[in-house]
Motif scaffolding. Structure first.
Motif, PDB file in Angstrom:
ATOM      1  N   PRO A  19      -5.609  -3.012   4.984  1.00  0.00           N
ATOM      2  CA  PRO A  19      -5.654  -1.981   3.937  1.00  0.00           C
ATOM      3  C   PRO A  19      -5.438  -2.588   2.549  1.00  0.00           C
ATOM      4  O   PRO A  19      -4.554  -3.422   2.344  1.00  0.00           O
ATOM      5  CB  PRO A  19      -4.498  -1.057   4.331  1.00  0.00           C
ATOM      6  CG  PRO A  19      -4.309  -1.281   5.795  1.00  0.00           C
ATOM      7  CD  PRO A  19      -4.633  -2.708   6.039  1.00  0.00           C
ATOM      8  N   ARG A  20      -6.259  -2.165   1.606  1.00  0.00           N
ATOM      9  CA  ARG A  20      -6.240  -2.796   0.284  1.00  0.00           C
ATOM     10  C   ARG A  20      -4.966  -2.524  -0.486  1.00  0.00           C
ATOM     11  O   ARG A  20      -4.635  -3.255  -1.417  1.00  0.00           O
ATOM     12  CB  ARG A  20      -7.474  -2.335  -0.501  1.00  0.00           C
ATOM     13  CG  ARG A  20      -8.754  -2.902   0.093  1.00  0.00           C
ATOM     14  CD  ARG A  20      -9.999  -2.257  -0.419  1.00  0.00           C
ATOM     15  NE  ARG A  20     -11.167  -2.729   0.328  1.00  0.00           N
ATOM     16  CZ  ARG A  20     -12.370  -2.208   0.222  1.00  0.00           C
ATOM     17  NH1 ARG A  20     -12.575  -1.184  -0.596  1.00  0.00           N
ATOM     18  NH2 ARG A  20     -13.369  -2.702   0.925  1.00  0.00           N
ATOM     19  N   THR A  25      -7.292  -7.913  -1.653  1.00  0.00           N
ATOM     20  CA  THR A  25      -8.585  -7.238  -1.475  1.00  0.00           C
ATOM     21  C   THR A  25      -9.698  -8.179  -1.029  1.00  0.00           C
ATOM     22  O   THR A  25     -10.734  -7.703  -0.542  1.00  0.00           O
ATOM     23  CB  THR A  25      -9.010  -6.539  -2.776  1.00  0.00           C
ATOM     24  OG1 THR A  25      -9.037  -7.500  -3.839  1.00  0.00           O
ATOM     25  CG2 THR A  25      -8.043  -5.425  -3.126  1.00  0.00           C
ATOM     26  N   VAL A  26      -9.512  -9.494  -1.176  1.00  0.00           N
ATOM     27  CA  VAL A  26     -10.560 -10.416  -0.719  1.00  0.00           C
ATOM     28  C   VAL A  26     -10.738 -10.351   0.790  1.00  0.00           C
ATOM     29  O   VAL A  26     -11.771 -10.754   1.323  1.00  0.00           O
ATOM     30  CB  VAL A  26     -10.269 -11.872  -1.153  1.00  0.00           C
ATOM     31  CG1 VAL A  26     -10.248 -12.003  -2.660  1.00  0.00           C
ATOM     32  CG2 VAL A  26      -8.983 -12.406  -0.523  1.00  0.00           C
ATOM     33  N   LEU A  27      -9.737  -9.829   1.504  1.00  0.00           N
ATOM     34  CA  LEU A  27      -9.833  -9.709   2.956  1.00  0.00           C
ATOM     35  C   LEU A  27     -10.763  -8.587   3.388  1.00  0.00           C
ATOM     36  O   LEU A  27     -11.266  -8.593   4.519  1.00  0.00           O
ATOM     37  CB  LEU A  27      -8.448  -9.464   3.548  1.00  0.00           C
ATOM     38  CG  LEU A  27      -7.458 -10.630   3.489  1.00  0.00           C
ATOM     39  CD1 LEU A  27      -6.062 -10.151   3.828  1.00  0.00           C
ATOM     40  CD2 LEU A  27      -7.893 -11.740   4.432  1.00  0.00           C
ATOM     41  N   SER A  28     -10.982  -7.607   2.519  1.00  0.00           N
ATOM     42  CA  SER A  28     -11.758  -6.424   2.930  1.00  0.00           C
ATOM     43  C   SER A  28     -12.721  -5.966   1.844  1.00  0.00           C
ATOM     44  O   SER A  28     -13.112  -4.807   1.818  1.00  0.00           O
ATOM     45  CB  SER A  28     -10.803  -5.279   3.276  1.00  0.00           C
ATOM     46  OG  SER A  28     -10.005  -4.941   2.149  1.00  0.00           O
ATOM     47  N   SER A  29     -13.116  -6.876   0.963  1.00  0.00           N
ATOM     48  CA  SER A  29     -14.037  -6.536  -0.115  1.00  0.00           C
ATOM     49  C   SER A  29     -15.442  -6.304   0.412  1.00  0.00           C
ATOM     50  O   SER A  29     -15.738  -6.562   1.590  1.00  0.00           O
ATOM     51  CB  SER A  29     -14.074  -7.666  -1.144  1.00  0.00           C
ATOM     52  OG  SER A  29     -14.602  -8.842  -0.538  1.00  0.00           O
ATOM     53  N   ALA A  30     -16.328  -5.840  -0.469  1.00  0.00           N
ATOM     54  CA  ALA A  30     -17.738  -5.688  -0.091  1.00  0.00           C
ATOM     55  C   ALA A  30     -18.325  -7.034   0.307  1.00  0.00           C
ATOM     56  O   ALA A  30     -19.120  -7.123   1.259  1.00  0.00           O
ATOM     57  CB  ALA A  30     -18.517  -5.083  -1.255  1.00  0.00           C
ATOM     58  N   GLN A  31     -17.928  -8.104  -0.392  1.00  0.00           N
ATOM     59  CA  GLN A  31     -18.426  -9.436  -0.031  1.00  0.00           C
ATOM     60  C   GLN A  31     -17.905  -9.851   1.343  1.00  0.00           C
ATOM     61  O   GLN A  31     -18.618 -10.487   2.126  1.00  0.00           O
ATOM     62  CB  GLN A  31     -18.023 -10.461  -1.080  1.00  0.00           C
ATOM     63  CG  GLN A  31     -18.651 -11.837  -0.831  1.00  0.00           C
ATOM     64  CD  GLN A  31     -18.172 -12.896  -1.793  1.00  0.00           C
ATOM     65  OE1 GLN A  31     -16.988 -13.238  -1.815  1.00  0.00           O
ATOM     66  NE2 GLN A  31     -19.081 -13.414  -2.601  1.00  0.00           N
ATOM     67  N   GLN A 184       2.068   1.476   7.179  1.00  0.00           N
ATOM     68  CA  GLN A 184       2.376   2.390   6.088  1.00  0.00           C
ATOM     69  C   GLN A 184       1.137   2.676   5.239  1.00  0.00           C
ATOM     70  O   GLN A 184       0.915   3.808   4.799  1.00  0.00           O
ATOM     71  CB  GLN A 184       3.494   1.806   5.217  1.00  0.00           C
ATOM     72  CG  GLN A 184       4.845   1.752   5.914  1.00  0.00           C
ATOM     73  CD  GLN A 184       5.291   3.131   6.401  1.00  0.00           C
ATOM     74  OE1 GLN A 184       5.302   4.091   5.649  1.00  0.00           O
ATOM     75  NE2 GLN A 184       5.653   3.218   7.682  1.00  0.00           N
ATOM     76  N   ALA A 185       0.333   1.658   5.006  1.00  0.00           N
ATOM     77  CA  ALA A 185      -0.893   1.855   4.233  1.00  0.00           C
ATOM     78  C   ALA A 185      -1.845   2.788   4.954  1.00  0.00           C
ATOM     79  O   ALA A 185      -2.489   3.643   4.345  1.00  0.00           O
ATOM     80  CB  ALA A 185      -1.567   0.505   3.971  1.00  0.00           C
ATOM     81  N   HIS A 186      -1.930   2.663   6.288  1.00  0.00           N
ATOM     82  CA  HIS A 186      -2.796   3.555   7.061  1.00  0.00           C
ATOM     83  C   HIS A 186      -2.333   5.003   6.948  1.00  0.00           C
ATOM     84  O   HIS A 186      -3.151   5.921   6.801  1.00  0.00           O
ATOM     85  CB  HIS A 186      -2.799   3.130   8.535  1.00  0.00           C
ATOM     86  CG  HIS A 186      -3.594   1.906   8.796  1.00  0.00           C
ATOM     87  ND1 HIS A 186      -3.534   1.206   9.983  1.00  0.00           N
ATOM     88  CD2 HIS A 186      -4.496   1.248   8.029  1.00  0.00           C
ATOM     89  CE1 HIS A 186      -4.340   0.172   9.939  1.00  0.00           C
ATOM     90  NE2 HIS A 186      -4.934   0.172   8.762  1.00  0.00           N
ATOM     91  N   LEU A 187      -1.035   5.214   7.040  1.00  0.00           N
ATOM     92  CA  LEU A 187      -0.516   6.575   6.960  1.00  0.00           C
ATOM     93  C   LEU A 187      -0.794   7.202   5.598  1.00  0.00           C
ATOM     94  O   LEU A 187      -1.206   8.367   5.501  1.00  0.00           O
ATOM     95  CB  LEU A 187       0.991   6.569   7.237  1.00  0.00           C
ATOM     96  CG  LEU A 187       1.413   6.233   8.675  1.00  0.00           C
ATOM     97  CD1 LEU A 187       2.927   6.113   8.768  1.00  0.00           C
ATOM     98  CD2 LEU A 187       0.891   7.278   9.652  1.00  0.00           C
ATOM     99  N   LEU A 188      -0.596   6.437   4.542  1.00  0.00           N
ATOM    100  CA  LEU A 188      -0.860   6.950   3.193  1.00  0.00           C
ATOM    101  C   LEU A 188      -2.338   7.223   2.992  1.00  0.00           C
ATOM    102  O   LEU A 188      -2.739   8.237   2.424  1.00  0.00           O
ATOM    103  CB  LEU A 188      -0.356   5.949   2.152  1.00  0.00           C
ATOM    104  CG  LEU A 188       1.161   5.871   1.953  1.00  0.00           C
ATOM    105  CD1 LEU A 188       1.507   4.718   1.016  1.00  0.00           C
ATOM    106  CD2 LEU A 188       1.695   7.184   1.408  1.00  0.00           C
TER     107      LEU A 188
END
Length: 364
Positions: A19-20, A25-31, A184-188
């Motif tokens: 989760p970003r 964010t490089v782990l889940s970016s569009a690239q 926690q990020a998933h819940l939010l």
């Protein structure tokens, strides 16, 4: 070779894993999503029982949308990989044979971000392997996805099975602190992004976040009022729960008893203004799953088991857009006697059939 995944769907799954709000964010970016699709296209997945295909960052950067969409046989994929590993001249020669121009998704100047950030962090998390024994500056192909990580991007893995696989991977490969941040990020995210659908009777239902739910929302709120005389939503099926959203009085009034444990479409809407009542069986395609001829037969069998007259069944496959990758890939597979509708063109629909239909024809 492994089944291909759309880059946007790969990005969505990466965001579920990393989760970003909790991870770089490089782990889940569009690239990063593009990288997953490109690496799987090239077959760059670790195989401990056979020689592994290794990739360079340019294996990702030089990939292009037309190749991912239209050159998808194993032979095409192997040819593309061999050419790309030889260099740009060889790749351009292959693309010319295919009638394509070289239109890479990313410039070579972005290779450092991919190699030194995304690949490196995936490697640290056990999602990617780097070929040992070569210096960091080596120009040889040295990167491949780990099998257990690539398995999460099988397009056939959907719904509860996908959620379970993601949770299992996080539990196995993340440290306790990372797992807590991800949880926690998933819940939010779920609380903020849940999709609310206003049913024809004014009732509001909350669906799980995701493109499929957004498509269903538009089917219910936009398509149904345009296309049907008196729509009533009977069911909406979600990955996490199969929900009956109409009250028993309506179901009883049309003599319907639904078995949610059997095969179930994404949505079932009745048009009470039609005579006899028409039942619209609807599939929302976020990545795959249109109503093909075989799917139509299965759904008719299901409908018959629910006490629905098959002559009263209608079929709709809903997409986000005609230009979206799932539509480009699967419109050719629409079953006879079905409609396709697109969220971004709400006043139009496509029909695939053997004859010119009337407004609401009987299914053949």
């Amino acid at each position: 070779m492994r089944p291909l995944i759309d880059p946007a769907e790969a990005e969505r799954r990466l965001a579920a894993l990393f989760p970003r709000s909790a991870f770089d964010t490089v782990l889940s970016s569009a690239q990063a999503g593009w990288a997953i699709s490109a690496l799987i296209y090239a077959g760059a997945v670790v195989d401990d029982e056979a020689p592994t295909v290794w990739a360079r960052p340019t294996t990702v950067l030089w990939q292009q949308e037309s190749v991912l969409a239209f050159h998808t046989t194993d032979a095409d994929r192997a040819a593309w990989r061999r050419s790309a590993l030889k260099g740009q001249a060889a790749l351009q020669s292959l693309l010319t044979e295919w009638g394509e121009h070289h239109e890479p998704k990313y410039r070579d100047t972005s290779r450092e971000t991919l190699r030194d950030e995304t690949f490196k962090k995936w490697n640290e998390l056990g999602a990617m392997r780097r070929l040992a024994g070569l210096p960091t500056s080596s120009s040889k192909p040295t990167w491949a996805l780990e099998q257990h990580f690539a398995d999460l991007f099988d397009p056939g893995l959907q719904g509860d099975a996908l959620n379970t696989a993601v949770d299992a991977w996080i539990a196995r490969h993340m440290a306790p602190g990372q797992r807590l941040r991800a949880q926690q990020a998933h819940l939010l995210h779920k609380a903020r992004q849940a999709v609310q659908v206003v049913l024809p009777d004014g009732t509001v239902r909350t669906l799980e976040p995701g493109l499929s739910s957004l498509i269903i929302k538009n089917v219910v709120e936009v398509w149904a009022p345009r296309a049907l005389q008196q729509p009533v939503v009977l069911t909406i099926s979600e990955p996490g729960a199969k929900l009956l959203v109409s009250d028993h009085a309506v179901l009883t009034s049309i003599g319907l008893s639904l078995d949610v444990n059997n095969i179930l479409p994404d949505a079932l809407i009745a048009d009470l203004g039609a005579d006899p009542v028409e039942f619209w069986i609807i599939e929302a395609v976020a990545s795959d799953g249109p109503i093909t001829d075989s799917r139509r037969r299965d759904l008719l069998t299901w409908a018959e088991g629910q006490g629905i007259d098959t002559d009263d069944c209608r079929f709709l496959t809903a997409f986000q857009s005609r230009g979206a990758a799932p539509a480009r890939r699967r419109l050719k597979d629409l079953g006879a006697g079905t409609l396709a509708w697109f969220v971004d063109e709400p006043d139009h629909a496509l029909r695939w059939d053997l004859y010119w239909p009337s407004v609401h024809p009987r299914s053949p």
